[in-house]
Design a protein around this motif. Structure first.
Motif, PDB file in Angstrom:
ATOM      1  N   THR A 134       0.845  -1.190   0.000  1.00  0.00           N
ATOM      2  CA  THR A 134       0.000   0.000   0.000  1.00  0.00           C
ATOM      3  C   THR A 134       0.881   1.240   0.000  1.00  0.00           C
ATOM      4  O   THR A 134       1.998   1.226   0.511  1.00  0.00           O
ATOM      5  CB  THR A 134      -0.906   0.055   1.250  1.00  0.00           C
ATOM      6  N   ALA A 135       0.359   2.290  -0.575  1.00  0.00           N
ATOM      7  CA  ALA A 135       1.025   3.591  -0.541  1.00  0.00           C
ATOM      8  C   ALA A 135      -0.067   4.655  -0.469  1.00  0.00           C
ATOM      9  O   ALA A 135      -1.162   4.480  -0.993  1.00  0.00           O
ATOM     10  CB  ALA A 135       1.894   3.800  -1.776  1.00  0.00           C
ATOM     11  N   TYR A 136       0.261   5.727   0.191  1.00  0.00           N
ATOM     12  CA  TYR A 136      -0.663   6.855   0.305  1.00  0.00           C
ATOM     13  C   TYR A 136       0.067   8.074  -0.226  1.00  0.00           C
ATOM     14  O   TYR A 136       1.199   8.364   0.183  1.00  0.00           O
ATOM     15  CB  TYR A 136      -1.067   7.048   1.766  1.00  0.00           C
ATOM     16  N   THR A 137      -0.536   8.769  -1.183  1.00  0.00           N
ATOM     17  CA  THR A 137       0.096   9.952  -1.759  1.00  0.00           C
ATOM     18  C   THR A 137      -0.824  11.155  -1.617  1.00  0.00           C
ATOM     19  O   THR A 137      -2.047  11.032  -1.680  1.00  0.00           O
ATOM     20  CB  THR A 137       0.436   9.759  -3.257  1.00  0.00           C
ATOM     21  N   VAL A 138      -0.187  12.302  -1.420  1.00  0.00           N
ATOM     22  CA  VAL A 138      -0.912  13.572  -1.333  1.00  0.00           C
ATOM     23  C   VAL A 138      -0.176  14.566  -2.215  1.00  0.00           C
ATOM     24  O   VAL A 138       1.046  14.711  -2.116  1.00  0.00           O
ATOM     25  CB  VAL A 138      -0.959  14.120   0.116  1.00  0.00           C
ATOM     26  N   ASN A 139      -0.919  15.225  -3.074  1.00  0.00           N
ATOM     27  CA  ASN A 139      -0.375  16.326  -3.861  1.00  0.00           C
ATOM     28  C   ASN A 139      -1.187  17.561  -3.505  1.00  0.00           C
ATOM     29  O   ASN A 139      -2.381  17.639  -3.824  1.00  0.00           O
ATOM     30  CB  ASN A 139      -0.454  16.038  -5.363  1.00  0.00           C
ATOM     31  N   TYR A 140      -0.531  18.499  -2.845  1.00  0.00           N
ATOM     32  CA  TYR A 140      -1.173  19.735  -2.402  1.00  0.00           C
ATOM     33  C   TYR A 140      -0.644  20.868  -3.266  1.00  0.00           C
ATOM     34  O   TYR A 140       0.581  21.023  -3.438  1.00  0.00           O
ATOM     35  CB  TYR A 140      -0.848  19.972  -0.923  1.00  0.00           C
ATOM     36  N   ASP A 141      -1.548  21.669  -3.841  1.00  0.00           N
ATOM     37  CA  ASP A 141      -1.136  22.740  -4.757  1.00  0.00           C
ATOM     38  C   ASP A 141      -1.294  24.137  -4.168  1.00  0.00           C
ATOM     39  O   ASP A 141      -1.235  25.125  -4.888  1.00  0.00           O
ATOM     40  CB  ASP A 141      -1.906  22.633  -6.067  1.00  0.00           C
ATOM     41  N   GLY A 142      -1.491  24.239  -2.862  1.00  0.00           N
ATOM     42  CA  GLY A 142      -1.686  25.536  -2.232  1.00  0.00           C
ATOM     43  C   GLY A 142      -3.148  25.858  -2.020  1.00  0.00           C
ATOM     44  O   GLY A 142      -3.482  26.759  -1.262  1.00  0.00           O
ATOM     45  N   LYS A 143      -4.033  25.121  -2.710  1.00  0.00           N
ATOM     46  CA  LYS A 143      -5.464  25.342  -2.568  1.00  0.00           C
ATOM     47  C   LYS A 143      -6.189  24.053  -2.209  1.00  0.00           C
ATOM     48  O   LYS A 143      -6.998  24.033  -1.305  1.00  0.00           O
ATOM     49  CB  LYS A 143      -6.041  25.911  -3.862  1.00  0.00           C
ATOM     50  N   VAL A 154      -3.078  -9.224  -4.967  1.00  0.00           N
ATOM     51  CA  VAL A 154      -2.556 -10.432  -5.605  1.00  0.00           C
ATOM     52  C   VAL A 154      -3.526 -11.586  -5.367  1.00  0.00           C
ATOM     53  O   VAL A 154      -4.081 -11.735  -4.278  1.00  0.00           O
ATOM     54  CB  VAL A 154      -1.169 -10.797  -5.015  1.00  0.00           C
ATOM     55  N   LYS A 155      -3.689 -12.405  -6.423  1.00  0.00           N
ATOM     56  CA  LYS A 155      -4.469 -13.649  -6.300  1.00  0.00           C
ATOM     57  C   LYS A 155      -3.979 -14.621  -7.361  1.00  0.00           C
ATOM     58  O   LYS A 155      -3.980 -14.295  -8.559  1.00  0.00           O
ATOM     59  CB  LYS A 155      -5.961 -13.375  -6.485  1.00  0.00           C
ATOM     60  N   ASP A 156      -3.533 -15.780  -6.934  1.00  0.00           N
ATOM     61  CA  ASP A 156      -3.063 -16.835  -7.834  1.00  0.00           C
ATOM     62  C   ASP A 156      -1.985 -16.342  -8.798  1.00  0.00           C
ATOM     63  O   ASP A 156      -2.008 -16.655  -9.988  1.00  0.00           O
ATOM     64  CB  ASP A 156      -4.242 -17.433  -8.626  1.00  0.00           C
ATOM     65  N   GLY A 157      -1.070 -15.542  -8.322  1.00  0.00           N
ATOM     66  CA  GLY A 157       0.034 -15.041  -9.136  1.00  0.00           C
ATOM     67  C   GLY A 157      -0.321 -13.856 -10.016  1.00  0.00           C
ATOM     68  O   GLY A 157       0.531 -13.308 -10.709  1.00  0.00           O
ATOM     69  N   VAL A 158      -1.579 -13.440 -10.024  1.00  0.00           N
ATOM     70  CA  VAL A 158      -2.021 -12.289 -10.814  1.00  0.00           C
ATOM     71  C   VAL A 158      -1.991 -11.056  -9.909  1.00  0.00           C
ATOM     72  O   VAL A 158      -2.494 -11.077  -8.796  1.00  0.00           O
ATOM     73  CB  VAL A 158      -3.452 -12.509 -11.360  1.00  0.00           C
ATOM     74  N   LYS A 159      -1.386  -9.976 -10.425  1.00  0.00           N
ATOM     75  CA  LYS A 159      -1.278  -8.732  -9.663  1.00  0.00           C
ATOM     76  C   LYS A 159      -2.120  -7.645 -10.317  1.00  0.00           C
ATOM     77  O   LYS A 159      -2.181  -7.550 -11.542  1.00  0.00           O
ATOM     78  CB  LYS A 159       0.172  -8.254  -9.609  1.00  0.00           C
ATOM     79  N   LYS A 160      -2.723  -6.826  -9.478  1.00  0.00           N
ATOM     80  CA  LYS A 160      -3.469  -5.656  -9.956  1.00  0.00           C
ATOM     81  C   LYS A 160      -3.093  -4.470  -9.094  1.00  0.00           C
ATOM     82  O   LYS A 160      -2.888  -4.609  -7.901  1.00  0.00           O
ATOM     83  CB  LYS A 160      -4.975  -5.879  -9.852  1.00  0.00           C
ATOM     84  N   LYS A 161      -3.033  -3.310  -9.721  1.00  0.00           N
ATOM     85  CA  LYS A 161      -2.802  -2.071  -8.996  1.00  0.00           C
ATOM     86  C   LYS A 161      -4.073  -1.245  -9.032  1.00  0.00           C
ATOM     87  O   LYS A 161      -4.653  -1.033 -10.094  1.00  0.00           O
ATOM     88  CB  LYS A 161      -1.641  -1.299  -9.613  1.00  0.00           C
ATOM     89  N   LEU A 162      -4.468  -0.783  -7.853  1.00  0.00           N
ATOM     90  CA  LEU A 162      -5.680   0.015  -7.729  1.00  0.00           C
ATOM     91  C   LEU A 162      -5.351   1.372  -7.126  1.00  0.00           C
ATOM     92  O   LEU A 162      -4.502   1.470  -6.241  1.00  0.00           O
ATOM     93  CB  LEU A 162      -6.691  -0.685  -6.815  1.00  0.00           C
ATOM     94  N   ASN A 163      -6.031   2.393  -7.578  1.00  0.00           N
ATOM     95  CA  ASN A 163      -5.961   3.725  -6.982  1.00  0.00           C
ATOM     96  C   ASN A 163      -7.324   4.026  -6.405  1.00  0.00           C
ATOM     97  O   ASN A 163      -8.334   3.953  -7.107  1.00  0.00           O
ATOM     98  CB  ASN A 163      -5.597   4.782  -8.026  1.00  0.00           C
ATOM     99  N   LEU A 164      -7.354   4.360  -5.112  1.00  0.00           N
ATOM    100  CA  LEU A 164      -8.617   4.613  -4.433  1.00  0.00           C
ATOM    101  C   LEU A 164      -8.575   5.942  -3.693  1.00  0.00           C
ATOM    102  O   LEU A 164      -7.523   6.341  -3.181  1.00  0.00           O
ATOM    103  CB  LEU A 164      -8.905   3.500  -3.412  1.00  0.00           C
ATOM    104  N   GLY A 168     -12.916   4.962  -0.661  1.00  0.00           N
ATOM    105  CA  GLY A 168     -12.796   3.624  -1.217  1.00  0.00           C
ATOM    106  C   GLY A 168     -13.234   3.522  -2.672  1.00  0.00           C
ATOM    107  O   GLY A 168     -13.309   2.434  -3.227  1.00  0.00           O
ATOM    108  N   ASN A 169     -13.514   4.652  -3.307  1.00  0.00           N
ATOM    109  CA  ASN A 169     -13.890   4.643  -4.722  1.00  0.00           C
ATOM    110  C   ASN A 169     -12.650   4.439  -5.583  1.00  0.00           C
ATOM    111  O   ASN A 169     -11.645   5.124  -5.392  1.00  0.00           O
ATOM    112  CB  ASN A 169     -14.582   5.961  -5.127  1.00  0.00           C
ATOM    113  N   ILE A 170     -12.741   3.508  -6.516  1.00  0.00           N
ATOM    114  CA  ILE A 170     -11.600   3.246  -7.411  1.00  0.00           C
ATOM    115  C   ILE A 170     -11.515   4.355  -8.430  1.00  0.00           C
ATOM    116  O   ILE A 170     -12.508   4.735  -9.066  1.00  0.00           O
ATOM    117  CB  ILE A 170     -11.736   1.865  -8.075  1.00  0.00           C
ATOM    118  N   ARG A 171     -10.319   4.872  -8.604  1.00  0.00           N
ATOM    119  CA  ARG A 171     -10.083   5.961  -9.566  1.00  0.00           C
ATOM    120  C   ARG A 171      -9.221   5.416 -10.693  1.00  0.00           C
ATOM    121  O   ARG A 171      -8.286   4.677 -10.465  1.00  0.00           O
ATOM    122  CB  ARG A 171      -9.384   7.133  -8.881  1.00  0.00           C
ATOM    123  N   GLU A 172      -9.548   5.781 -11.857  1.00  0.00           N
ATOM    124  CA  GLU A 172      -8.777   5.322 -13.036  1.00  0.00           C
ATOM    125  C   GLU A 172      -7.682   6.292 -13.381  1.00  0.00           C
ATOM    126  O   GLU A 172      -7.670   7.413 -13.104  1.00  0.00           O
ATOM    127  CB  GLU A 172      -9.729   5.160 -14.233  1.00  0.00           C
TER     128      GLU A 172
END
Length: 172
Positions: A134-143, A154-164, A168-172
């Motif tokens: 897991t990673a948590y990122t914040v980009n603050y632009d002054g506003k 991971v499941k059965d050797g398959v990896k997926k990366k999700l951004n939420l 908990g809403n998945i973002r593309e």
């Protein structure tokens, strides 16, 4: 019984009369007070009660940093000052103006326990998958602050990366 109750109340009230010390000197001066300014606008935008102590501590440190005390500070310089705050696998790169206000940050925190809303969202959509990192990122632009959890599952050797987002809403 009535005498016992009245006696207990009397003793309780009598002991309160001596609970305050009378050795306070009104003319005594306080020797030192440390005032630490904070960039409250920044803290209000990036802070949330679901964050870990590690995130809060580093963001608080960035908000309290006084750029004017840095050896390279020059009051005549109108450019920006970039300061790195590092702690373990957490990092904030903060940009300050000459007045000490945070104008932007780029923050990353690795291997944090995600909030329950994020975990439940992942496990509801991907049952029997395991969170690997897991990673948590914040980009603050002054506003505004853009806050994203990056989760690798991971499941059965398959990896997926999700951004939420924080809900908990998945973002593309």
């Amino acid at each position: 019984m009535k005498k016992f109750l009245i006696g207990t109340i009397f003793l309780g009230l009598a002991s309160l009369g001596y609970s305050q010390s009378s050795d306070f000197n009104k003319n005594e001066k306080i020797s030192s007070i440390e005032v630490i300014p904070t960039d409250q606008v920044y803290l209000d935008k990036v802070s949330d009660e679901t964050f870990s102590e590690r995130v809060y501590t580093l963001e608080r440190k960035a908000s309290r940093y006084n750029i004017k005390e840095h050896p390279s500070y020059n009051a005549k310089y109108s450019g920006a000052y970039r300061v790195f705050f590092l702690r373990g696998n957490s990092k904030i790169v903060a940009t300050y103006d000459r007045h000490g206000k945070i104008t932007r940050t780029k923050e990353s925190f690795n291997n944090l326990l995600t909030p329950i809303t994020v975990r439940e969202s992942v496990y509801d959509r991907y049952p029997n998958w395991t969170m690997k990192s897991t990673a948590y990122t914040v980009n603050y632009d002054g506003k505004e602050a853009n806050k994203i959890y990056k989760v690798q599952i991971v499941k059965d050797g398959v990896k997926k990366k999700l951004n939420l987002d924080l809900e908990g809403n998945i973002r593309e």
